[in-house]
Design an enzyme around this catalytic site. Sequence first.
Site, short mmCIF file in Angstrom:
data_model
loop_
_atom_site.label_atom_id
_atom_site.label_comp_id
_atom_site.label_asym_id
_atom_site.label_seq_id
_atom_site.Cartn_x
_atom_site.Cartn_y
_atom_site.Cartn_z
N GLY A 163 -3.39 11.66 9.52
CA GLY A 163 -2.42 12.14 8.54
C GLY A 163 -2.11 11.10 7.49
O GLY A 163 -2.98 10.37 7.01
N CYS A 164 -0.84 11.01 7.12
CA CYS A 164 -0.42 10.16 6.01
C CYS A 164 -0.72 8.68 6.23
O CYS A 164 -0.85 7.93 5.26
CB CYS A 164 1.08 10.34 5.75
N VAL A 165 -0.83 8.26 7.47
CA VAL A 165 -1.07 6.84 7.74
C VAL A 165 -2.52 6.44 7.52
O VAL A 165 -2.86 5.25 7.50
CB VAL A 165 -0.64 6.49 9.18
#
Length: 378
Positions: A163-165
């Site tokens: 995801g965003c990481v």
Amino acid sequence: MRVPVIPPDAAAASPAPRLPPAPVAATTIAAVHTAVPPHRYAQEDLTEPIGDLCLAPGADRVLLRRLHVSTGVRTRHLALPIERYAGLGDFGRSNDAWIEAGTDLGAEAVTGALREAGLEPADIDLLVCNSVTGVATPSLDARLVGRLGLRHDVKRIPVFGLGCVAGAAGLARVHDYLRGHPGDTAVLLTVELCSLTLQRRDDSTANLVAGALFGDGAAAVVARGRDAPGRDGDGPAVVATRSHLYPGTGHLMGWEIGATGFRVVIDAGLPAVVRDHLGPPLRAFLADHGLTVDDIGAWVCHPGGPKVMTAVTEVLGLPDDALNSARRSLAALGNMSSVSVLHVLQSHHGARRPEPGTWGLLMAMGPGFCSEFVLLRW
């Protein structure tokens, strides 16, 4: 499509005090290139069409409209023209659109990054490809090998689930690889078409937040090992990395995957988790390298949303303008999941790069709940 490059903060461009001696760089970032779809919309022009998709006819739109105003997003790019989303119908059609648009954007991002680095496709030894907004076998990286003219023996690592990481974590794992293969050159590609995961007739707060916050795009980073051929460029060196998982927080962010595809999970408690847990591991990471928060002259932060960025600023005691580059990225393109932190990094390249010797910290958070820190030095 020419991507707006956000200028760094004045604070980010100033040399940091008390600098330890520069380490020998195992990884140098040679280029970063962001690509976005051609379908660009002002935020106010998306509010009602997204309401038509997510809400039942006649439903109250007060929350929807409030969210679209409060996210800090001014413009976004979508994988498809907004009028086509209603006709997608099911997960299969949405995923087919992800494959087609994602392959095109990925090719554009990698081609742009190689051009800026002065390299040819055959120079690439490793391609790491991340996305969390669609699935494909063969994966996007496999589909790009022949299209871009990469070598048939190029090493590939497709990644799903970060995801965003993933922009930060992907760069960290590329660094790990290049430490062991110092003569190699690697590309990290992130492709996120968040709009294709929007759930129709789903009036949950999480789905409405996603419809107000997220945008679509791709980014590619070219990273060179210490002994790799090619020009040095003006990008920073990766000095060190650290990953951190926060126990008991796995329910706060992610997907619920079902017949209609990826249904977003975003818990309202995320800013509180950032306030409670981000500071100690980040400060410990810096301390291991003889640094403090005050030594960081360039903050390259994933723009998760206004409340998350405020929490980061408060828990670290940063100046109010320290994350302005992330806020400008959010305003111009929305939250593009793993792509966004690389777009922020791009703003620190070329004529806008920080002064030589400046320490930087690239950081992102994502499902797990987790954080990833990448220590940089220009």
